[in-house]
Design a protein around this motif. Structure first.
Motif, PDB file in Angstrom:
ATOM      1  N   PRO A  27       0.803  -1.241   0.000  1.00 30.52           N
ATOM      2  CA  PRO A  27       0.000   0.000   0.000  1.00 30.52           C
ATOM      3  C   PRO A  27       0.829   1.282   0.000  1.00 30.52           C
ATOM      4  O   PRO A  27       0.468   2.251  -0.666  1.00 30.52           O
ATOM      5  CB  PRO A  27      -0.835  -0.124   1.281  1.00 30.52           C
ATOM      6  N   ASP A  28       1.953   1.299   0.721  1.00 29.69           N
ATOM      7  CA  ASP A  28       2.800   2.510   0.738  1.00 29.69           C
ATOM      8  C   ASP A  28       3.361   2.814  -0.645  1.00 29.69           C
ATOM      9  O   ASP A  28       3.522   3.978  -1.011  1.00 29.69           O
ATOM     10  CB  ASP A  28       3.955   2.353   1.733  1.00 29.69           C
ATOM     11  N   VAL A  29       3.666   1.776  -1.403  1.00 28.69           N
ATOM     12  CA  VAL A  29       4.187   1.953  -2.763  1.00 28.69           C
ATOM     13  C   VAL A  29       3.083   2.516  -3.662  1.00 28.69           C
ATOM     14  O   VAL A  29       3.320   3.445  -4.445  1.00 28.69           O
ATOM     15  CB  VAL A  29       4.746   0.625  -3.307  1.00 28.69           C
ATOM     16  N   LEU A  30       1.882   1.988  -3.528  1.00 30.02           N
ATOM     17  CA  LEU A  30       0.762   2.499  -4.329  1.00 30.02           C
ATOM     18  C   LEU A  30       0.480   3.961  -3.999  1.00 30.02           C
ATOM     19  O   LEU A  30       0.216   4.762  -4.909  1.00 30.02           O
ATOM     20  CB  LEU A  30      -0.483   1.644  -4.099  1.00 30.02           C
ATOM     21  N   ARG A  31       0.549   4.310  -2.729  1.00 32.99           N
ATOM     22  CA  ARG A  31       0.334   5.710  -2.340  1.00 32.99           C
ATOM     23  C   ARG A  31       1.400   6.627  -2.928  1.00 32.99           C
ATOM     24  O   ARG A  31       1.115   7.742  -3.363  1.00 32.99           O
ATOM     25  CB  ARG A  31       0.293   5.840  -0.815  1.00 32.99           C
ATOM     26  N   LYS A  75      10.256   3.235   1.457  1.00 33.25           N
ATOM     27  CA  LYS A  75       9.433   2.052   1.175  1.00 33.25           C
ATOM     28  C   LYS A  75       9.514   1.693  -0.310  1.00 33.25           C
ATOM     29  O   LYS A  75       9.567   0.514  -0.669  1.00 33.25           O
ATOM     30  CB  LYS A  75       7.985   2.304   1.601  1.00 33.25           C
ATOM     31  N   THR A  76       9.557   2.692  -1.176  1.00 34.57           N
ATOM     32  CA  THR A  76       9.726   2.436  -2.607  1.00 34.57           C
ATOM     33  C   THR A  76      11.090   1.814  -2.873  1.00 34.57           C
ATOM     34  O   THR A  76      11.207   0.880  -3.678  1.00 34.57           O
ATOM     35  CB  THR A  76       9.551   3.739  -3.418  1.00 34.57           C
ATOM     36  N   GLN A  77      12.110   2.276  -2.182  1.00 33.69           N
ATOM     37  CA  GLN A  77      13.441   1.684  -2.334  1.00 33.69           C
ATOM     38  C   GLN A  77      13.438   0.212  -1.935  1.00 33.69           C
ATOM     39  O   GLN A  77      14.050  -0.628  -2.605  1.00 33.69           O
ATOM     40  CB  GLN A  77      14.467   2.455  -1.506  1.00 33.69           C
ATOM     41  N   GLU A  78      12.714  -0.122  -0.859  1.00 30.08           N
ATOM     42  CA  GLU A  78      12.587  -1.528  -0.446  1.00 30.08           C
ATOM     43  C   GLU A  78      11.879  -2.346  -1.530  1.00 30.08           C
ATOM     44  O   GLU A  78      12.278  -3.469  -1.835  1.00 30.08           O
ATOM     45  CB  GLU A  78      11.793  -1.635   0.855  1.00 30.08           C
TER      46      GLU A  78
END
Length: 109
Positions: A27-31, A75-78
């Motif tokens: 969800p954090d990536v989608l946001r 979070k995107t980096q992960e």
């Protein structure tokens, strides 16, 4: 709004992993994708060539700034650290590209 397309290869032994990851994107990536003004984002797979095509619409005014914001997000980096080993960038991509950007040559609404 700007329509954008890009292409990348995928490691044949990682296809199922990639599909599983994208069946439940964090969800954090989608946001973050949404925060960076990207909408209507889809990824398509072509087998047996093992190529993926991404299509999305960019609704922002500063692509470079939005991409920098996304790249700086922990979070995107992960997420990228999990997904990138599945991918096989094209030799013909431009410097600085992971997914090779494509030129739109036709569109019909």
């Amino acid at each position: 709004m700007q329509r954008m397309g890009s292409i990348i290869g995928i490691q044949p032994d990682k296809i199922e992993t990639y599909k599983r990851l994208h069946a439940a994107v964090w969800p954090d990536v989608l946001r973050m994708i949404e925060k960076c003004n990207i909408r209507n984002y889809s990824i398509f797979l072509k087998e047996p060539e093992n190529l993926m095509f991404a299509y999305f619409e960019y609704h922002g005014t500063d692509w470079a700034a939005d991409q920098a914001m996304m790249a700086a997000d922990p979070k995107t980096q992960e997420w990228w650290a999990v997904c990138m080993p599945c991918q096989k960038p094209l030799d013909s991509r431009k410097d600085g590209e992971w997914w090779a950007m494509m030129e739109e040559v036709f569109h019909n609404d």
